[in-house]
Scaffold this active site. Sequence first.
Site, PDB file in Angstrom:
ATOM      1  CG  HIS A 199     -17.239  33.190 -14.456  1.00 54.44           C
ATOM      2  ND1 HIS A 199     -16.524  33.515 -13.333  1.00 54.44           N
ATOM      3  CD2 HIS A 199     -16.743  33.951 -15.452  1.00 54.44           C
ATOM      4  CE1 HIS A 199     -15.645  34.449 -13.624  1.00 54.44           C
ATOM      5  NE2 HIS A 199     -15.744  34.731 -14.915  1.00 54.44           N
ATOM      6  CG  HIS A 239      -9.127  34.621 -15.038  1.00 55.29           C
ATOM      7  ND1 HIS A 239      -8.516  35.429 -14.092  1.00 55.29           N
ATOM      8  CD2 HIS A 239     -10.126  35.367 -15.578  1.00 55.29           C
ATOM      9  CE1 HIS A 239      -9.124  36.604 -14.055  1.00 55.29           C
ATOM     10  NE2 HIS A 239     -10.103  36.596 -14.938  1.00 55.29           N
TER      11      HIS A 239
HETATM   12  O1  G3P Z   1     -17.420  36.530 -18.676  1.00 52.63           O
HETATM   13  C1  G3P Z   1     -17.273  37.546 -17.765  1.00 52.63           C
HETATM   14  C2  G3P Z   1     -16.039  37.466 -16.936  1.00 52.63           C
HETATM   15  O2  G3P Z   1     -15.320  36.326 -17.251  1.00 52.63           O
HETATM   16  C3  G3P Z   1     -15.163  38.629 -17.047  1.00 52.63           C
HETATM   17  O3  G3P Z   1     -14.245  38.710 -15.998  1.00 52.63           O
HETATM   18  O4  G3P Z   1     -12.059  38.474 -14.978  1.00 52.63           O
HETATM   19  O5  G3P Z   1     -13.663  36.605 -14.834  1.00 52.63           O
HETATM   20  O6  G3P Z   1     -12.551  37.132 -16.984  1.00 52.63           O
HETATM   21  P1  G3P Z   1     -13.088  37.673 -15.696  1.00 52.63           P
HETATM   22 CA    CA Z   2     -13.450  35.520 -18.413  1.00 52.42          CA
END
Ligand code: G3P
Ligand code: CA
Length: 294
Positions: A41, A83
């Site tokens: 992630h 992000h």
């Molecule tokens: O890939 C899943 C995740 O990235 C979605 O949530 O907020 O971390 O982009 P976020």
């Molecule tokens: Ca994401």
Amino acid sequence: MRIRPVTTVATGALMGLSALVLLPADAQAASHGHPPVVVGHRGAAAYAPENTLASIDTARRLGITWVENDVQRTKDGQLVVLHDTSLARTTNVRKLFPRRSPWNVGTFTLREIEKLDAGSWFGAKFKGVRVPTLRKYLNEVDHNRQRLLMELKNPELYPGIERQALQELRHDGWLDRRHIKHRLIVQSFNADSLKKVHQLNPALTTGFLGSPPVADLPKYAKFCDQINPPHTAVTHQYVHAVHALRGPHRYRLDLFAWTVDDRPSTLKYADLGVDGIISNKPDVVRDALDDGDD
Ligand code: G3P
Ligand code: CA
């Protein structure tokens, strides 16, 4: 979604033509009967500043092939990997540009963003790490022989970002057959944006972020190969409902759960039959799955 294109074809040939036709390419519904794919992630966000080259390099050192990122657009139209809508949490933008609150990505030029330190907030050893452009990021993923789960983040803020992102992918060699089949998935929380991506390039593998009601899943299956819910929404019934459908490429829909960072949860969701696990600690997830294989 273990990498198995060669064995897939060989096995398919042994099993006969109908089995061969139904066996998936590995960016499309490929973990069936295998442990879940592990996706880092924002790179390896527990160990390095998220969404930076340092983060995907860390994932590579941990032996993680798939990484996830978030793509947004600067004021002067450049695609960058970050992000939050604001630069404030993960850079020193407040210090360098104190009068520009709320410091949104879309209000800064690339030149300004390239001045920011996107590493020190995470740890002194990452001082000077930069917010990468999508181009630099794609080149590093390629260089590392990794694969990319690319999120278009808040695309409603950036009209036309779908076409632009695809142009960038093409420019950087990511829309050839090899990348499309094995190395790239595009995902978003925004269904209309994902629909647009699918229309612009129907060959691409796409994933919807969220957990639509079961009754609505067939609508998503017209333009999505994956449904990627938060782990709290994952139940055996939901996985079953997703798996009961075929996506635009005729493969069974996949489900990648996020964000799972510990061993017990990994084993729980693997047991529920998810196809992928997106994690800030992808090594922990990988090790739990490997032990579980014994
Ligand atoms: O890939 C899943 C995740 O990235 C979605 O949530 O907020 O971390 O982009 P976020
Ligand atoms: Ca994401």
